[in-house]
Scaffold this motif. Structure first.
Motif, PDB file in Angstrom:
ATOM      1  N   ALA A 115      -3.109 -19.954   2.044  1.00  0.00           N
ATOM      2  CA  ALA A 115      -3.566 -18.599   1.734  1.00  0.00           C
ATOM      3  C   ALA A 115      -2.478 -17.775   1.057  1.00  0.00           C
ATOM      4  O   ALA A 115      -2.752 -16.980   0.149  1.00  0.00           O
ATOM      5  N   VAL A 116      -1.234 -17.967   1.470  1.00  0.00           N
ATOM      6  CA  VAL A 116      -0.111 -17.267   0.842  1.00  0.00           C
ATOM      7  C   VAL A 116       0.108 -17.782  -0.578  1.00  0.00           C
ATOM      8  O   VAL A 116       0.353 -17.009  -1.515  1.00  0.00           O
ATOM      9  N   ARG A 117      -0.016 -19.084  -0.737  1.00  0.00           N
ATOM     10  CA  ARG A 117       0.238 -19.710  -2.037  1.00  0.00           C
ATOM     11  C   ARG A 117      -0.740 -19.211  -3.102  1.00  0.00           C
ATOM     12  O   ARG A 117      -0.353 -18.982  -4.257  1.00  0.00           O
ATOM     13  N   VAL A 118      -1.995 -18.999  -2.726  1.00  0.00           N
ATOM     14  CA  VAL A 118      -2.994 -18.562  -3.711  1.00  0.00           C
ATOM     15  C   VAL A 118      -3.152 -17.046  -3.748  1.00  0.00           C
ATOM     16  O   VAL A 118      -3.957 -16.523  -4.511  1.00  0.00           O
ATOM     17  N   GLY A 119      -2.389 -16.329  -2.904  1.00  0.00           N
ATOM     18  CA  GLY A 119      -2.412 -14.870  -2.954  1.00  0.00           C
ATOM     19  C   GLY A 119      -3.443 -14.183  -2.077  1.00  0.00           C
ATOM     20  O   GLY A 119      -3.622 -12.969  -2.162  1.00  0.00           O
ATOM     21  N   VAL A 120      -4.114 -14.941  -1.228  1.00  0.00           N
ATOM     22  CA  VAL A 120      -5.065 -14.324  -0.303  1.00  0.00           C
ATOM     23  C   VAL A 120      -4.323 -13.455   0.705  1.00  0.00           C
ATOM     24  O   VAL A 120      -4.770 -12.362   1.070  1.00  0.00           O
ATOM     25  N   LEU A 121      -3.171 -13.952   1.160  1.00  0.00           N
ATOM     26  CA  LEU A 121      -2.313 -13.199   2.071  1.00  0.00           C
ATOM     27  C   LEU A 121      -1.012 -12.860   1.365  1.00  0.00           C
ATOM     28  O   LEU A 121      -0.423 -13.708   0.694  1.00  0.00           O
ATOM     29  N   ASP A 122      -0.572 -11.619   1.529  1.00  0.00           N
ATOM     30  CA  ASP A 122       0.685 -11.176   0.913  1.00  0.00           C
ATOM     31  C   ASP A 122       1.257 -10.086   1.812  1.00  0.00           C
ATOM     32  O   ASP A 122       0.713  -8.977   1.871  1.00  0.00           O
ATOM     33  N   ASN A 123       2.326 -10.395   2.525  1.00  0.00           N
ATOM     34  CA  ASN A 123       2.888  -9.436   3.477  1.00  0.00           C
ATOM     35  C   ASN A 123       3.364  -8.151   2.806  1.00  0.00           C
ATOM     36  O   ASN A 123       3.230  -7.053   3.371  1.00  0.00           O
ATOM     37  N   ARG A 124       3.912  -8.262   1.637  1.00  0.00           N
ATOM     38  CA  ARG A 124       4.386  -7.076   0.910  1.00  0.00           C
ATOM     39  C   ARG A 124       3.213  -6.173   0.542  1.00  0.00           C
ATOM     40  O   ARG A 124       3.276  -4.956   0.710  1.00  0.00           O
ATOM     41  N   ARG A 125       2.159  -6.775   0.055  1.00  0.00           N
ATOM     42  CA  ARG A 125       0.959  -6.009  -0.292  1.00  0.00           C
ATOM     43  C   ARG A 125       0.347  -5.371   0.952  1.00  0.00           C
ATOM     44  O   ARG A 125      -0.103  -4.213   0.925  1.00  0.00           O
ATOM     45  N   TYR A 126       0.346  -6.125   2.039  1.00  0.00           N
ATOM     46  CA  TYR A 126      -0.174  -5.596   3.309  1.00  0.00           C
ATOM     47  C   TYR A 126       0.642  -4.393   3.769  1.00  0.00           C
ATOM     48  O   TYR A 126       0.078  -3.373   4.177  1.00  0.00           O
ATOM     49  N   CYS A 127       1.968  -4.489   3.708  1.00  0.00           N
ATOM     50  CA  CYS A 127       2.836  -3.404   4.158  1.00  0.00           C
ATOM     51  C   CYS A 127       2.643  -2.145   3.305  1.00  0.00           C
ATOM     52  O   CYS A 127       2.647  -1.020   3.817  1.00  0.00           O
ATOM     53  N   ASP A 128       2.476  -2.330   2.019  1.00  0.00           N
ATOM     54  CA  ASP A 128       2.259  -1.198   1.129  1.00  0.00           C
ATOM     55  C   ASP A 128       0.963  -0.468   1.500  1.00  0.00           C
ATOM     56  O   ASP A 128       0.927   0.768   1.578  1.00  0.00           O
TER      57      ASP A 128
END
Length: 219
Positions: A115-128
Motif C-alpha cells: 500500500a505504501v509502494r503504490v501510494g495508498v498509504l503515505d504517512n506524510r500526507r496523513y500528517c498534513d
C-alpha cells in the motif's frame, strides 16, 4: 424438549440401520443379526445430528462468515483499500486495525508495504491532513505533534504546520477562546475547568492558561 426427543429417535434409528434387524433363528431359538446393505442417507443424517450438538452447529449457532474469509496478503490489501478510501490513514493505524481483524503479522507487513509502494498509504500526507483537520476543529496540536513524531515525520517539513506557525500564538488564543465561548465551563471554578478542558483538547499550557484568564478574568 421436542428437538431432544427427535435427536434421540434419529440416533436410535441410525444404530438400528447400521446393526441390521434382529431375526429369530427357527432351528435353535437363538437370535442373530442379519446385516443389511448400508443406507446412503445415514451418514448425512448423523452428520446433521453432530452439527446440532456442537457449539458451531445449527443448534448452537453456526460459525460466522467472517471466520471463513481468507487472511492472506491480498485480503489484507483489499481491507486497506476500503479503510483508506474514506479518509487518510497512517501505517500504524492501519496496522492496528488489521491486527484487530486477526490478520497474521507477516501478512499485515506485506500488505502495508504494498500500500505504501503504490501510494495508498503515505504517512506524510496523513500528517498534513491531520494538522489541517485538527486546527479546523478548534483543537491544539500537542497530541497531534506527538503522533506525527512517532511516525517518523518532521512536522517542520509539513506545509500545514508551517501555516499554523505563521498564524502565531494569537491565532491559537482566538481559537481557544472561541471554543470556550461555545462551550462555557459550568463549575465552581470556571477558570480552572476551562484550562483543563483546553489542555485536554491539545492546546499548550501557555495558550490554555491565557485563554482561560481571558474568558474568566475573575476567580
Amino acid at each position: 424438549m421436542a428437538q431432544k426427543e427427535t435427536l434421540e429417535s434419529l440416533r436410535a434409528r441410525i444404530a438400528q440401520i447400521e446393526a441390521g434387524p434382529i431375526s429369530a433363528a427357527a432351528d435353535n431359538g437363538e437370535s442373530h443379526y442379519v446385516a443389511e446393505p448400508p443406507v446412503a442417507a445415514a451418514p448425512a443424517v448423523f452428520s446433521g445430528l453432530e452439527s446440532l450438538d456442537e457449539p458451531g452447529g445449527k443448534g448452537g449457532g453456526s460459525k460466522s462468515k467472517k471466520d471463513d474469509k481468507p487472511k492472506d496478503a491480498q485480503a489484507a490489501y483489499q481491507r486497506i483499500l476500503r479503510i483508506a478510501g474514506t479518509r487518510e490513514q497512517s501505517t500504524e493505524r492501519v496496522r492496528e486495525k488489521l491486527l484487530r481483524a486477526e490478520f497474521p503479522s507477516a501478512v499485515v507487513d506485506e500488505a502495508i508495504e504494498r500500500a505504501v509502494r503504490v501510494g495508498v498509504l503515505d504517512n506524510r500526507r496523513y500528517c498534513d491532513a491531520l494538522v489541517r483537520s485538527t486546527v479546523a476543529a478548534q483543537k491544539g496540536l500537542s497530541k497531534v505533534l506527538r503522533e506525527i513524531e512517532s511516525l517518523g515525520v518532521d512536522p517542520l517539513g509539513l506545509d500545514s504546520y508551517q501555516e499554523y506557525l505563521e498564524l502565531g500564538e494569537e491565532a491559537q488564543l482566538e481559537s481557544a477562546c472561541a471554543f470556550l465561548a461555545a462551550h462555557p465551563a459550568r463549575s465552581k471554578n470556571p477558570r480552572e475547568s476551562a484550562f483543563r478542558k483546553l489542555v485536554s483538547r491539545g492546546f499548550s499550557v501557555s495558550v490554555a492558561s491565557q485563554a482561560a484568564r481571558r474568558a474568566y478574568p475573575w476567580r
